[in-house]
Design an enzyme around this catalytic site. Sequence first.
Site, PDB file in Angstrom:
ATOM      1  N   ASP A  29       1.756  19.227 -19.096  1.00 39.15           N
ATOM      2  CA  ASP A  29       0.934  18.273 -19.314  1.00 39.15           C
ATOM      3  C   ASP A  29       0.975  17.617 -18.234  1.00 39.15           C
ATOM      4  O   ASP A  29       2.278  16.980 -17.380  1.00 39.15           O
ATOM      5  CB  ASP A  29       0.517  17.503 -20.345  1.00 39.15           C
ATOM      6  CG  ASP A  29      -0.430  15.870 -20.231  1.00 39.15           C
ATOM      7  OD1 ASP A  29      -0.212  15.796 -19.839  1.00 39.15           O
ATOM      8  OD2 ASP A  29      -1.336  16.077 -21.747  1.00 39.15           O
TER       9      ASP A  29
ATOM     10  N   HIS B 242       4.443  14.405 -26.728  1.00 37.45           N
ATOM     11  CA  HIS B 242       3.321  13.121 -25.943  1.00 37.45           C
ATOM     12  C   HIS B 242       2.502  12.987 -27.080  1.00 37.45           C
ATOM     13  O   HIS B 242       2.338  14.225 -27.554  1.00 37.45           O
ATOM     14  CB  HIS B 242       3.301  12.954 -24.669  1.00 37.45           C
ATOM     15  CG  HIS B 242       2.511  14.810 -24.346  1.00 37.45           C
ATOM     16  ND1 HIS B 242       0.805  14.327 -24.227  1.00 37.45           N
ATOM     17  CD2 HIS B 242       2.312  15.225 -24.159  1.00 37.45           C
ATOM     18  CE1 HIS B 242       0.320  15.215 -23.826  1.00 37.45           C
ATOM     19  NE2 HIS B 242       1.375  16.082 -23.957  1.00 37.45           N
TER      20      HIS B 242
ATOM     21  N   CYS C 182      -1.666  15.278 -27.530  1.00 41.97           N
ATOM     22  CA  CYS C 182      -0.766  16.703 -26.473  1.00 41.97           C
ATOM     23  C   CYS C 182      -1.942  17.366 -27.081  1.00 41.97           C
ATOM     24  O   CYS C 182      -2.557  17.922 -27.942  1.00 41.97           O
ATOM     25  CB  CYS C 182       0.623  16.956 -27.295  1.00 41.97           C
ATOM     26  SG  CYS C 182       0.748  19.017 -26.729  1.00 41.97           S
TER      27      CYS C 182
ATOM     28  N   ARG D 199       0.570  15.205 -16.885  1.00 43.96           N
ATOM     29  CA  ARG D 199       0.756  13.675 -17.071  1.00 43.96           C
ATOM     30  C   ARG D 199       1.929  12.464 -17.377  1.00 43.96           C
ATOM     31  O   ARG D 199       2.276  12.046 -17.707  1.00 43.96           O
ATOM     32  CB  ARG D 199      -0.514  12.725 -17.913  1.00 43.96           C
ATOM     33  CG  ARG D 199      -1.789  12.795 -17.806  1.00 43.96           C
ATOM     34  CD  ARG D 199      -2.765  13.106 -18.965  1.00 43.96           C
ATOM     35  NE  ARG D 199      -2.388  13.842 -19.886  1.00 43.96           N
ATOM     36  CZ  ARG D 199      -3.652  13.837 -20.760  1.00 43.96           C
ATOM     37  NH1 ARG D 199      -4.589  12.610 -21.041  1.00 43.96           N
ATOM     38  NH2 ARG D 199      -2.914  15.095 -21.603  1.00 43.96           N
TER      39      ARG D 199
ATOM     40  N   CYS E 299       6.331  18.822 -21.939  1.00 43.54           N
ATOM     41  CA  CYS E 299       5.634  19.408 -23.163  1.00 43.54           C
ATOM     42  C   CYS E 299       5.008  19.905 -20.568  1.00 43.54           C
ATOM     43  O   CYS E 299       5.064  19.099 -20.014  1.00 43.54           O
ATOM     44  CB  CYS E 299       4.047  19.072 -22.948  1.00 43.54           C
ATOM     45  SG  CYS E 299       2.290  19.450 -23.166  1.00 43.54           S
TER      46      CYS E 299
HETATM   47 CO    CO Z   1       1.139  18.652 -24.803  1.00 48.96          CO
END
Ligand code: CO
Length: 209
Positions: free
Chosen positions: A42, A96, A99, A44, A40
């Site tokens: 993302d 994750h 998400c 993080r 992803c």
């Molecule tokens: Co995500």
Amino acid sequence: MIEELLAHNKEWAAQRVLEDPNYFKRLKDLQSPRYLWIGCSDSRVPANVITGLQPGEVFVHRNVANVLHPGDLNGLSVLQYAVEVLRVEHIIVCGHYGCGGVVAAADGLRHGLIDHWLRPIMDLHERFEPDLAKLPDARARLDRLCELNVEQTVMRVTQTPVVEDAWLAGRMLAVHGWVYGLEDGIIRSLGPSITGTTGAAEQREKLGG
Ligand code: CO
């Protein structure tokens, strides 16, 4: 401040050369990662950081909610290059928990263009509604949908001619489904890795896709 990024970069590069004078020369001359990471976007969930891999060790493709559409020219090109040219031995699909893309696919609201991108997760959500409804709360249902989404992307990867051809040629190529926990930083494996067409067929049966 944006200037700080460039300053940090200079410090980082200097530190690398201090530790190993040939660091960049070696990297420049050779890219031979053993892993392809599909994850992803993302911020993080940075692939290198959470797996302890150095530059040169993992080929990375990230998008919102680690989806692979059948007609995704970007994702499929990355996959082909990684498998046929770099000859990676492992493809890791890592989603994750928590998400945002998975949440958006399940909340029934309209978010614009991204809804088209998230369509495969919306379809999963509908297909697995009876199973998800048995879970105790909304959090558990979303966590499970994050896992199902990883399993679906694993299935999509194994259904590509690129991966099928590698297996038909007798190559060692394993596809792994992982989920990362934002709360504890731990990666969990979602069952056995897929190393051939038999495993891929079982995955397809499990997901009904
Ligand atoms: Co995500």
